[in-house]
Design a protein around this motif. Structure first.
Motif, PDB file in Angstrom:
ATOM      1  N   ALA A 101      -4.364  12.311  -3.771  1.00  0.00           N
ATOM      2  CA  ALA A 101      -5.393  11.415  -4.318  1.00  0.00           C
ATOM      3  C   ALA A 101      -5.401  11.452  -5.842  1.00  0.00           C
ATOM      4  O   ALA A 101      -6.417  11.679  -6.484  1.00  0.00           O
ATOM      5  CB  ALA A 101      -6.780  11.779  -3.760  1.00  0.00           C
ATOM      6  N   MET A 102      -4.232  11.200  -6.441  1.00  0.00           N
ATOM      7  CA  MET A 102      -4.071  11.283  -7.893  1.00  0.00           C
ATOM      8  C   MET A 102      -3.527   9.980  -8.479  1.00  0.00           C
ATOM      9  O   MET A 102      -2.728   9.996  -9.416  1.00  0.00           O
ATOM     10  CB  MET A 102      -3.146  12.459  -8.249  1.00  0.00           C
ATOM     11  CG  MET A 102      -3.715  13.831  -7.896  1.00  0.00           C
ATOM     12  SD  MET A 102      -2.562  15.203  -8.227  1.00  0.00           S
ATOM     13  CE  MET A 102      -2.440  15.151 -10.021  1.00  0.00           C
ATOM     14  N   THR A 103      -3.972   8.839  -7.940  1.00  0.00           N
ATOM     15  CA  THR A 103      -3.403   7.565  -8.399  1.00  0.00           C
ATOM     16  C   THR A 103      -3.562   7.351  -9.901  1.00  0.00           C
ATOM     17  O   THR A 103      -2.637   6.908 -10.576  1.00  0.00           O
ATOM     18  CB  THR A 103      -4.058   6.397  -7.637  1.00  0.00           C
ATOM     19  OG1 THR A 103      -5.485   6.508  -7.738  1.00  0.00           O
ATOM     20  CG2 THR A 103      -3.668   6.410  -6.175  1.00  0.00           C
ATOM     21  N   GLY A 104      -4.731   7.675 -10.430  1.00  0.00           N
ATOM     22  CA  GLY A 104      -4.982   7.428 -11.851  1.00  0.00           C
ATOM     23  C   GLY A 104      -4.348   8.436 -12.794  1.00  0.00           C
ATOM     24  O   GLY A 104      -4.337   8.226 -14.013  1.00  0.00           O
ATOM     25  N   PRO A 143      -3.892  25.270  -2.516  1.00  0.00           N
ATOM     26  CA  PRO A 143      -4.310  25.028  -1.133  1.00  0.00           C
ATOM     27  C   PRO A 143      -4.159  23.558  -0.756  1.00  0.00           C
ATOM     28  O   PRO A 143      -4.374  22.675  -1.587  1.00  0.00           O
ATOM     29  CB  PRO A 143      -5.775  25.462  -1.120  1.00  0.00           C
ATOM     30  CG  PRO A 143      -6.213  25.436  -2.553  1.00  0.00           C
ATOM     31  CD  PRO A 143      -5.003  25.766  -3.360  1.00  0.00           C
ATOM     32  N   GLN A 144      -3.798  23.339   0.504  1.00  0.00           N
ATOM     33  CA  GLN A 144      -3.561  21.976   0.994  1.00  0.00           C
ATOM     34  C   GLN A 144      -4.666  21.509   1.954  1.00  0.00           C
ATOM     35  O   GLN A 144      -4.489  20.518   2.666  1.00  0.00           O
ATOM     36  CB  GLN A 144      -2.189  21.916   1.679  1.00  0.00           C
ATOM     37  CG  GLN A 144      -1.029  22.354   0.808  1.00  0.00           C
ATOM     38  CD  GLN A 144      -0.853  21.495  -0.436  1.00  0.00           C
ATOM     39  OE1 GLN A 144      -0.761  20.269  -0.342  1.00  0.00           O
ATOM     40  NE2 GLN A 144      -0.800  22.129  -1.610  1.00  0.00           N
ATOM     41  N   ASP A 145      -5.794  22.204   1.947  1.00  0.00           N
ATOM     42  CA  ASP A 145      -6.881  21.848   2.871  1.00  0.00           C
ATOM     43  C   ASP A 145      -7.340  20.407   2.674  1.00  0.00           C
ATOM     44  O   ASP A 145      -7.597  19.680   3.646  1.00  0.00           O
ATOM     45  CB  ASP A 145      -8.083  22.782   2.659  1.00  0.00           C
ATOM     46  CG  ASP A 145      -7.729  24.250   2.700  1.00  0.00           C
ATOM     47  OD1 ASP A 145      -6.746  24.650   2.052  1.00  0.00           O
ATOM     48  OD2 ASP A 145      -8.458  25.005   3.371  1.00  0.00           O
ATOM     49  N   ALA A 146      -7.464  19.984   1.416  1.00  0.00           N
ATOM     50  CA  ALA A 146      -7.947  18.632   1.138  1.00  0.00           C
ATOM     51  C   ALA A 146      -6.962  17.584   1.646  1.00  0.00           C
ATOM     52  O   ALA A 146      -7.364  16.516   2.123  1.00  0.00           O
ATOM     53  CB  ALA A 146      -8.189  18.453  -0.354  1.00  0.00           C
ATOM     54  N   VAL A 147      -5.662  17.887   1.550  1.00  0.00           N
ATOM     55  CA  VAL A 147      -4.643  16.974   2.079  1.00  0.00           C
ATOM     56  C   VAL A 147      -4.804  16.833   3.585  1.00  0.00           C
ATOM     57  O   VAL A 147      -4.785  15.721   4.136  1.00  0.00           O
ATOM     58  CB  VAL A 147      -3.229  17.468   1.719  1.00  0.00           C
ATOM     59  CG1 VAL A 147      -2.177  16.558   2.346  1.00  0.00           C
ATOM     60  CG2 VAL A 147      -3.047  17.532   0.207  1.00  0.00           C
ATOM     61  N   ALA A 148      -4.981  17.956   4.274  1.00  0.00           N
ATOM     62  CA  ALA A 148      -5.152  17.929   5.729  1.00  0.00           C
ATOM     63  C   ALA A 148      -6.393  17.136   6.123  1.00  0.00           C
ATOM     64  O   ALA A 148      -6.365  16.350   7.086  1.00  0.00           O
ATOM     65  CB  ALA A 148      -5.226  19.353   6.267  1.00  0.00           C
ATOM     66  N   GLU A 149      -7.479  17.325   5.374  1.00  0.00           N
ATOM     67  CA  GLU A 149      -8.718  16.593   5.674  1.00  0.00           C
ATOM     68  C   GLU A 149      -8.525  15.090   5.473  1.00  0.00           C
ATOM     69  O   GLU A 149      -9.019  14.270   6.262  1.00  0.00           O
ATOM     70  CB  GLU A 149      -9.840  17.101   4.776  1.00  0.00           C
ATOM     71  CG  GLU A 149     -10.298  18.517   5.102  1.00  0.00           C
ATOM     72  CD  GLU A 149     -11.260  19.072   4.063  1.00  0.00           C
ATOM     73  OE1 GLU A 149     -11.712  18.290   3.192  1.00  0.00           O
ATOM     74  OE2 GLU A 149     -11.560  20.278   4.115  1.00  0.00           O
ATOM     75  N   MET A 150      -7.803  14.731   4.428  1.00  0.00           N
ATOM     76  CA  MET A 150      -7.549  13.326   4.150  1.00  0.00           C
ATOM     77  C   MET A 150      -6.705  12.699   5.269  1.00  0.00           C
ATOM     78  O   MET A 150      -6.992  11.585   5.733  1.00  0.00           O
ATOM     79  CB  MET A 150      -6.844  13.196   2.789  1.00  0.00           C
ATOM     80  CG  MET A 150      -6.733  11.787   2.271  1.00  0.00           C
ATOM     81  SD  MET A 150      -6.352  11.737   0.499  1.00  0.00           S
ATOM     82  CE  MET A 150      -4.837  12.694   0.419  1.00  0.00           C
ATOM     83  N   MET A 160       2.310  11.213   5.465  1.00  0.00           N
ATOM     84  CA  MET A 160       1.361  10.391   6.217  1.00  0.00           C
ATOM     85  C   MET A 160       2.015   9.766   7.437  1.00  0.00           C
ATOM     86  O   MET A 160       2.343   8.572   7.460  1.00  0.00           O
ATOM     87  CB  MET A 160       0.758   9.331   5.304  1.00  0.00           C
ATOM     88  CG  MET A 160      -0.057   9.941   4.179  1.00  0.00           C
ATOM     89  SD  MET A 160      -0.801   8.721   3.093  1.00  0.00           S
ATOM     90  CE  MET A 160      -1.639   9.801   1.923  1.00  0.00           C
ATOM     91  N   THR A 161       2.231  10.570   8.467  1.00  0.00           N
ATOM     92  CA  THR A 161       2.731  10.087   9.746  1.00  0.00           C
ATOM     93  C   THR A 161       1.807  10.596  10.849  1.00  0.00           C
ATOM     94  O   THR A 161       1.155  11.632  10.707  1.00  0.00           O
ATOM     95  CB  THR A 161       4.170  10.556  10.011  1.00  0.00           C
ATOM     96  OG1 THR A 161       4.210  11.991   9.984  1.00  0.00           O
ATOM     97  CG2 THR A 161       5.132  10.008   8.966  1.00  0.00           C
ATOM     98  N   TYR A 162       1.791   9.861  11.976  1.00  0.00           N
ATOM     99  CA  TYR A 162       0.833  10.137  13.044  1.00  0.00           C
ATOM    100  C   TYR A 162       1.516  10.005  14.409  1.00  0.00           C
ATOM    101  O   TYR A 162       2.646   9.547  14.508  1.00  0.00           O
ATOM    102  CB  TYR A 162      -0.352   9.159  12.957  1.00  0.00           C
ATOM    103  CG  TYR A 162      -0.860   8.948  11.544  1.00  0.00           C
ATOM    104  CD1 TYR A 162      -1.672   9.905  10.939  1.00  0.00           C
ATOM    105  CD2 TYR A 162      -0.505   7.828  10.800  1.00  0.00           C
ATOM    106  CE1 TYR A 162      -2.131   9.734   9.635  1.00  0.00           C
ATOM    107  CE2 TYR A 162      -0.957   7.646   9.502  1.00  0.00           C
ATOM    108  CZ  TYR A 162      -1.772   8.597   8.923  1.00  0.00           C
ATOM    109  OH  TYR A 162      -2.207   8.432   7.628  1.00  0.00           O
ATOM    110  N   ASP A 163       0.791  10.415  15.452  1.00  0.00           N
ATOM    111  CA  ASP A 163       1.248  10.274  16.834  1.00  0.00           C
ATOM    112  C   ASP A 163       2.588  10.964  17.088  1.00  0.00           C
ATOM    113  O   ASP A 163       3.426  10.462  17.847  1.00  0.00           O
ATOM    114  CB  ASP A 163       1.365   8.791  17.224  1.00  0.00           C
ATOM    115  CG  ASP A 163       0.024   8.077  17.176  1.00  0.00           C
ATOM    116  OD1 ASP A 163      -1.011   8.747  17.284  1.00  0.00           O
ATOM    117  OD2 ASP A 163       0.023   6.835  17.023  1.00  0.00           O
ATOM    118  N   GLY A 164       2.800  12.094  16.431  1.00  0.00           N
ATOM    119  CA  GLY A 164       4.041  12.822  16.652  1.00  0.00           C
ATOM    120  C   GLY A 164       5.231  12.296  15.881  1.00  0.00           C
ATOM    121  O   GLY A 164       6.330  12.863  15.971  1.00  0.00           O
TER     122      GLY A 164
END
Length: 392
Positions: free
Chosen positions: A241-244, A286-293, A210-214
């Motif tokens: 998204a697996m906190t529980g 697949p990591q699509d859901a991670v990318a969307e998040m 979870m990093t942004y802006d390069g």
């Protein structure tokens, strides 16, 4: 009256759960509550991960697992570590844990005692200091300053090390601030640690994607010169998204891995098999859901920052990582925890006061970006109306 030993009087709490409980109580009373307090993604665990756990149950994986985790789960962690860092690790160095906190507990329990100093980030995750105090060690805060983008300063950190220092805790990307420490600063820190071979390092890298802006995450694993005293904390909770599910992992030096395995045997025995099969599916699938998040969190952090900076007496730097903003509210005239409590009770917005994350957190509140754009806009509008009303 029976009373536990004194060490239990020194255990703190993670107030986000207390705020969540109060927010839930108010909601059950019919109040309209928007929660920007709890630190968990507002997305469901991706379906293929859930199905892997269901399949494991149907296939009869109902029994104990090894204390350090299934070999195939540890091998998946090795693959993911190599993909993220380029570093090859052995599955023998990996512990599968019931979440991230057991790694904190194990490291601090193993290295902390009376007379020992343990350095930890402040503002930072509250369980660091809680466990340090529990084991009787001296908690030494490493300041995370707004003027540094809430990154640590290598120079300031190294200056806090004494012959009594046994453990240094690092966290980047960071909770609660969203700060990301640049690689150049980590380079300086690692170089300086050469003069302090008695100091172990616990690097909490749970927000590594979870990093942004390069910006990019720099894992401490990429520094072989400290590998023999480095513990890395990571896990599934935030990224997938697996906190529980209570699924974490940690990577240990050879000298300590046997001790943490024995601690597992004594405390939690093992992590359940279905969750471990889900964890393998998370890493290898697949990591699509991670990318969307991540796309959503990127958009929301900008939205949150822009809206907060329009409020009277509030200023907020744009977070570079995780999914939190840490606005400065000192110009409002409110104390942080009093404001957070008033906003929940009177405006129906759940936030966390900065002092819940350390002695240097006064003057700030934590805002989680893990909610919809609509709820974020409504919540911050409520905060603005509350502040504009001039209540004290």
């Amino acid at each position: 009256m029976i009373h536990p030993v004194a060490a239990f009087d020194r255990i703190g709490e993670e107030n986000a759960f207390a705020v969540l409980a109060r927010a839930t109580e108010l909601a059950n009373q019919g109040r309209d509550i928007i929660n920007l307090g709890i630190g968990q993604p507002d997305f469901k665990t991706p379906g293929h991960i859930v199905e892997a756990a269901v399949k494991a149950l149907r296939d009869g994986h109902h029994g104990y697992t090894p204390a350090n985790g299934l070999l195939q789960t540890r091998e998946a962690v090795c693959r993911r570590t190599h993909f993220m860092t380029g570093v090859e690790i052995s599955p023998d160095s990996v512990m599968i844990m019931p979440g991230g906190k057991p790694t904190m507990y194990a490291a601090i329990r193993m290295l902390g005692e009376a007379g020992v100093d343990i350095l930890y980030p402040d503002p930072g995750f509250p369980i660091y200091r809680s466990m340090i105090e529990h084991v009787g060690a001296n908690p030494i805060p490493v300041p995370m300053r707004e003027e540094n983008g809430f990154a640590f300063s290598a120079e300031e950190t190294l200056a806090l090390i004494t012959p009594q220092t046994r453990l240094l805790i690092l966290n980047s990307p960071a909770n609660p601030t969203g700060g990301v420490t640049p690689k150049a600063e980590i380079d300086k820190l690692v170089a300086g640690l050469a003069a302090h071979p008695q100091v172990a390092i616990l690097s909490d890298e749970i927000y590594d994607v979870m990093t942004y802006d390069g910006e990019s995450h720099t894992s401490l694993l990429t520094y072989p010169e400290i590998r023999d005293r480095l513990i890395v904390l990571n896990g599934w909770s935030k990224t997938w998204a697996m906190t529980g599910w209570r699924m974490g992992w940690s990577i240990w030096p050879d000298s300590l891995i046997g001790y943490v395995r024995k601690l597992a045997v004594n405390c939690w025995s093992c992590v359940n098999a279905p969750s471990q099969f889900a964890g393998i599916a998370a890493i290898d699938g697949p990591q699509d859901a991670v990318a969307e998040m991540l796309t959503a969190f990127d958009r929301r952090r900008r939205l949150v920052t822009d809206l907060l900076n329009d409020l009277p007496g509030v200023s907020c730097i744009l977070p570079k990582g995780a999914f939190y903003a840490f606005p400065n509210i000192s110009a409002t005239g409110w104390k942080s925890k009093k404001l957070a409590s008033a906003l929940l009770e009177e405006a129906g917005v759940a936030l966390i006061g900065g002092p819940d994350f350390g002695i240097l957190g006064e003057g700030y509140i934590r805002v989680s970006c893990a909610n919809s754009d609509e709820n974020i806009e409504s919540a911050i509008k409520r905060v603005g109306e509350f502040l504009a009303a001039g209540k004290t």
